[in-house]
Design a protein around this motif. Sequence first.
Motif, short mmCIF file in Angstrom:
data_model
loop_
_atom_site.label_atom_id
_atom_site.label_comp_id
_atom_site.label_asym_id
_atom_site.label_seq_id
_atom_site.Cartn_x
_atom_site.Cartn_y
_atom_site.Cartn_z
N THR A 13 0.83 -1.20 0.00
CA THR A 13 0.00 0.00 0.00
C THR A 13 0.87 1.26 0.00
OG1 THR A 13 -1.78 -1.17 1.15
CG2 THR A 13 -1.82 1.24 1.25
N ALA A 14 1.94 1.23 0.79
CA ALA A 14 2.85 2.39 0.85
C ALA A 14 3.46 2.68 -0.51
CB ALA A 14 3.95 2.13 1.89
N LEU A 15 3.71 1.63 -1.29
CA LEU A 15 4.35 1.79 -2.60
C LEU A 15 3.34 1.97 -3.74
CD1 LEU A 15 7.11 -0.93 -2.16
CD2 LEU A 15 7.41 1.56 -2.15
N ALA A 16 2.06 2.01 -3.43
CA ALA A 16 1.03 2.06 -4.48
C ALA A 16 1.04 3.37 -5.27
CB ALA A 16 -0.36 1.83 -3.87
N VAL A 17 1.46 4.46 -4.66
CA VAL A 17 1.39 5.76 -5.33
C VAL A 17 2.68 6.12 -6.05
CG1 VAL A 17 1.06 8.25 -4.94
CG2 VAL A 17 -0.34 6.59 -3.71
N ARG A 18 3.82 5.83 -5.39
CA ARG A 18 5.10 6.21 -5.98
C ARG A 18 6.21 5.36 -5.37
NH1 ARG A 18 3.88 9.66 -2.07
NH2 ARG A 18 5.44 10.27 -0.55
N ALA A 19 7.35 5.38 -6.00
CA ALA A 19 8.52 4.67 -5.48
C ALA A 19 9.00 5.37 -4.20
CB ALA A 19 9.64 4.64 -6.52
#
Length: 109
Positions: A13-19
């Motif tokens: 979830t933490a990586l869902a938006v951007r690297a």
Amino acid sequence: MTSMREPTFLILTALAVRALHGYAVIREVERLSDGRVVIPAGTLYAALDRLTGEGLVEPERSEVVEGRHRRYYRLTDGGAAALAADADRQRRNAAAAAKRLRLRAAGPR
């Protein structure tokens, strides 16, 4: 894929938006969980290695900041699909539980 453990779900979830680099993932997981889940650095990097091996995340780039090496990870398309499937599973389970609790609160029939 079987159901995910909460730390794995939150990492994806933490990586869902951007690297993000490792420490940023740790902070984001803590924020997403309202402080309930705190992942030690060693545990995070072991998880990122496992998730990379499973094709759910991949290293995007590296940089050196103040003499420290930072590797950024991103969610793969397969990781996004796995995250969406588990979020849907959790949503269905929560709906079933809420329905049962409403029935319980209504009392015996």
